[in-house]
Scaffold this motif. Structure first.
Motif, PDB file in Angstrom:
ATOM      1  N   THR A   1      -9.694  15.429 -11.095  1.00 32.22           N
ATOM      2  CA  THR A   1      -8.597  14.584 -10.639  1.00 32.22           C
ATOM      3  C   THR A   1      -8.859  14.058  -9.229  1.00 32.22           C
ATOM      4  OG1 THR A   1      -7.032  15.795 -11.995  1.00 32.22           O
ATOM      5  CG2 THR A   1      -6.106  14.530 -10.193  1.00 32.22           C
ATOM      6  N   VAL A   2      -8.491  12.809  -8.991  1.00 29.67           N
ATOM      7  CA  VAL A   2      -8.624  12.168  -7.682  1.00 29.67           C
ATOM      8  C   VAL A   2      -7.453  12.603  -6.806  1.00 29.67           C
ATOM      9  CG1 VAL A   2      -8.598   9.948  -6.483  1.00 29.67           C
ATOM     10  CG2 VAL A   2      -9.821  10.183  -8.652  1.00 29.67           C
ATOM     11  N   GLY A   3      -7.748  12.921  -5.543  1.00 35.03           N
ATOM     12  CA  GLY A   3      -6.703  13.256  -4.581  1.00 35.03           C
ATOM     13  C   GLY A   3      -6.436  12.072  -3.671  1.00 35.03           C
ATOM     14  N   ILE A   4      -5.181  11.922  -3.259  1.00 41.09           N
ATOM     15  CA  ILE A   4      -4.819  10.861  -2.317  1.00 41.09           C
ATOM     16  C   ILE A   4      -4.203  11.520  -1.088  1.00 41.09           C
ATOM     17  CG2 ILE A   4      -2.546  10.458  -3.348  1.00 41.09           C
ATOM     18  CD1 ILE A   4      -2.973   7.458  -2.734  1.00 41.09           C
ATOM     19  N   VAL A   5      -4.584  11.028   0.087  1.00 39.65           N
ATOM     20  CA  VAL A   5      -4.065  11.576   1.337  1.00 39.65           C
ATOM     21  C   VAL A   5      -2.620  11.119   1.492  1.00 39.65           C
ATOM     22  CG1 VAL A   5      -4.313  11.607   3.845  1.00 39.65           C
ATOM     23  CG2 VAL A   5      -6.351  11.571   2.391  1.00 39.65           C
ATOM     24  N   GLN A   6      -1.706  12.089   1.659  1.00 40.62           N
ATOM     25  CA  GLN A   6      -0.298  11.725   1.769  1.00 40.62           C
ATOM     26  C   GLN A   6       0.080  11.359   3.204  1.00 40.62           C
ATOM     27  OE1 GLN A   6       2.599  14.500   0.221  1.00 40.62           O
ATOM     28  NE2 GLN A   6       3.983  12.817  -0.156  1.00 40.62           N
TER      29      GLN A   6
ATOM     30  N   ALA B   1      -3.373   7.599   5.359  1.00 41.24           N
ATOM     31  CA  ALA B   1      -2.520   7.783   4.172  1.00 41.24           C
ATOM     32  C   ALA B   1      -2.968   6.791   3.105  1.00 41.24           C
ATOM     33  CB  ALA B   1      -1.058   7.556   4.526  1.00 41.24           C
ATOM     34  N   GLY B   2      -3.066   7.272   1.877  1.00 44.08           N
ATOM     35  CA  GLY B   2      -3.469   6.410   0.771  1.00 44.08           C
ATOM     36  C   GLY B   2      -4.957   6.375   0.526  1.00 44.08           C
ATOM     37  N   SER B   3      -5.747   7.035   1.377  1.00 43.18           N
ATOM     38  CA  SER B   3      -7.191   7.070   1.143  1.00 43.18           C
ATOM     39  C   SER B   3      -7.512   8.169   0.140  1.00 43.18           C
ATOM     40  CB  SER B   3      -7.950   7.263   2.456  1.00 43.18           C
ATOM     41  OG  SER B   3      -7.586   8.476   3.074  1.00 43.18           O
ATOM     42  N   PHE B   4      -8.723   8.160  -0.383  1.00 40.24           N
ATOM     43  CA  PHE B   4      -9.075   9.049  -1.490  1.00 40.24           C
ATOM     44  C   PHE B   4      -9.946  10.215  -1.047  1.00 40.24           C
ATOM     45  CE2 PHE B   4      -8.356   4.823  -3.230  1.00 40.24           C
ATOM     46  CZ  PHE B   4      -7.334   5.108  -4.123  1.00 40.24           C
ATOM     47  N   GLU B   5      -9.702  11.376  -1.661  1.00 35.13           N
ATOM     48  CA  GLU B   5     -10.473  12.583  -1.394  1.00 35.13           C
ATOM     49  C   GLU B   5     -10.641  13.374  -2.680  1.00 35.13           C
ATOM     50  OE1 GLU B   5      -9.385  14.827   2.003  1.00 35.13           O
ATOM     51  OE2 GLU B   5      -9.371  13.069   3.300  1.00 35.13           O
ATOM     52  N   VAL B   6     -11.566  14.327  -2.637  1.00 34.72           N
ATOM     53  CA  VAL B   6     -11.803  15.185  -3.792  1.00 34.72           C
ATOM     54  C   VAL B   6     -10.704  16.235  -3.909  1.00 34.72           C
ATOM     55  CG1 VAL B   6     -13.365  16.903  -4.761  1.00 34.72           C
ATOM     56  CG2 VAL B   6     -14.281  14.776  -3.829  1.00 34.72           C
ATOM     57  N   ALA B   7     -10.296  16.795  -2.777  1.00 37.10           N
ATOM     58  CA  ALA B   7      -9.286  17.867  -2.780  1.00 37.10           C
ATOM     59  C   ALA B   7      -7.942  17.353  -3.278  1.00 37.10           C
ATOM     60  CB  ALA B   7      -9.133  18.436  -1.379  1.00 37.10           C
ATOM     61  N   THR B   8      -7.225  18.206  -4.004  1.00 33.33           N
ATOM     62  CA  THR B   8      -5.894  17.847  -4.503  1.00 33.33           C
ATOM     63  C   THR B   8      -4.859  18.875  -4.051  1.00 33.33           C
ATOM     64  OG1 THR B   8      -6.356  18.990  -6.589  1.00 33.33           O
ATOM     65  CG2 THR B   8      -6.767  16.608  -6.527  1.00 33.33           C
ATOM     66  N   THR B   9      -5.100  19.487  -2.900  1.00 28.27           N
ATOM     67  CA  THR B   9      -4.167  20.467  -2.343  1.00 28.27           C
ATOM     68  C   THR B   9      -3.914  20.134  -0.882  1.00 28.27           C
ATOM     69  OG1 THR B   9      -5.981  21.946  -1.727  1.00 28.27           O
ATOM     70  CG2 THR B   9      -4.951  22.314  -3.876  1.00 28.27           C
ATOM     71  N   GLY B  10      -2.929  20.801  -0.290  1.00 30.41           N
ATOM     72  CA  GLY B  10      -2.607  20.577   1.118  1.00 30.41           C
ATOM     73  C   GLY B  10      -2.026  19.200   1.331  1.00 30.41           C
ATOM     74  N   ASN B  11      -2.634  18.446   2.244  1.00 31.69           N
ATOM     75  CA  ASN B  11      -2.189  17.089   2.573  1.00 31.69           C
ATOM     76  C   ASN B  11      -2.602  16.079   1.502  1.00 31.69           C
ATOM     77  OD1 ASN B  11      -1.040  15.054   4.214  1.00 31.69           O
ATOM     78  ND2 ASN B  11      -3.016  14.616   5.125  1.00 31.69           N
TER      79      ASN B  11
ATOM     80  N   PRO C   1       0.804  -1.230   0.000  1.00 27.87           N
ATOM     81  CA  PRO C   1       0.000   0.000   0.000  1.00 27.87           C
ATOM     82  C   PRO C   1       0.835   1.277   0.000  1.00 27.87           C
ATOM     83  CG  PRO C   1      -0.748  -1.510   1.710  1.00 27.87           C
ATOM     84  CD  PRO C   1       0.537  -2.045   1.188  1.00 27.87           C
ATOM     85  N   PHE C   2       0.249   2.337  -0.524  1.00 25.46           N
ATOM     86  CA  PHE C   2       0.799   3.695  -0.480  1.00 25.46           C
ATOM     87  C   PHE C   2       0.919   4.103   0.980  1.00 25.46           C
ATOM     88  CE2 PHE C   2       0.238   8.280  -0.344  1.00 25.46           C
ATOM     89  CZ  PHE C   2       0.975   8.746  -1.421  1.00 25.46           C
ATOM     90  N   VAL C   3       2.044   4.712   1.357  1.00 28.21           N
ATOM     91  CA  VAL C   3       2.248   5.178   2.733  1.00 28.21           C
ATOM     92  C   VAL C   3       2.657   6.648   2.729  1.00 28.21           C
ATOM     93  CG1 VAL C   3       2.823   2.902   3.668  1.00 28.21           C
ATOM     94  CG2 VAL C   3       4.646   4.352   2.762  1.00 28.21           C
ATOM     95  N   ALA C   4       2.729   7.253   3.904  1.00 25.31           N
ATOM     96  CA  ALA C   4       2.957   8.693   4.041  1.00 25.31           C
ATOM     97  C   ALA C   4       4.226   9.194   3.351  1.00 25.31           C
ATOM     98  CB  ALA C   4       2.998   9.072   5.524  1.00 25.31           C
ATOM     99  N   ALA C   5       5.277   8.407   3.322  1.00 27.63           N
ATOM    100  CA  ALA C   5       6.538   8.864   2.729  1.00 27.63           C
ATOM    101  C   ALA C   5       6.522   8.842   1.205  1.00 27.63           C
ATOM    102  CB  ALA C   5       7.678   7.995   3.242  1.00 27.63           C
TER     103      ALA C   5
END
Length: 168
Positions: free
Chosen positions: A114-119, A127-137, A50-54
């Motif tokens: 565009t799909v946003g992913i939580v970093q 981390a790795g979950s999906f959101e609408v926003a593509t800015t910030g975290n 899985p995608f992780v914070a780093a």
């Protein structure tokens, strides 16, 4: 059993929603193992993880999806959304096509955005979950190993599930 009086959910997290228009490749899961289906995955030696914070958006290789037949590691008393992938079985990595994901927050996706992913995990948003926003975290999945990730339909169902499209 749940009775749906007005509108059934649009799908189960991790399901390929339009199989005729989708392409998935077989992968093995390596540690750390994903908690469930419908998560962004990256390649690693021996398989995928899985995608992780780093990580950055550039490493996202696809979406872990369900396949049939499949044997879950979870008990039969759990809901379909919480089934864990069986690490001993080959799994599917969606690299092109359509699938259902769980959307964080109260935002509403719009087709083509565009799909946003939580970093970095914060406030109940792993981390790795999906959101609408593509800015910030949240970082945009517009330049990943498998192309652009966009919302494939407007809105979410009552369970917070939304459809995404991965295209080259």
């Amino acid at each position: 059993m749940t009775a749906y009086l007005y509108q059934a959910p649009s799908g189960v997290v991790g399901d390929i929603s339009r199989p005729d228009n989708s392409k998935a490749e077989p992968i093995f899961l390596i540690t750390p193992f994903p908690a469930g289906y419908g998560v962004a995955m990256k390649y690693a030696t021996g398989g995928a993880t899985p995608f992780v914070a780093a990580d950055t958006a550039a490493v996202v290789a696809g979406l872990l999806t369900r396949h049939a037949p499949g044997i879950s590691q979870s008990s039969t008393s759990e809901a379909l959304d919480t089934f864990q992938p069986n690490q001993q079985e080959v799994q599917n990595l969606l690299i092109n096509g359509y699938a259902m994901v769980k959307l964080n927050g109260g935002s509403t996706p719009v087709r083509g955005q565009t799909v946003g992913i939580v970093q970095t995990a914060s406030g109940g948003h792993p981390a790795g979950s999906f959101e609408v926003a593509t800015t910030g975290n949240n970082i945009p999945l517009s330049a990943t190993l498998v192309g652009n990730w966009t919302w494939a339909s407007d809105g979410v169902d009552a369970e917070g599930h939304a459809e995404i499209r991965i295209s080259h």
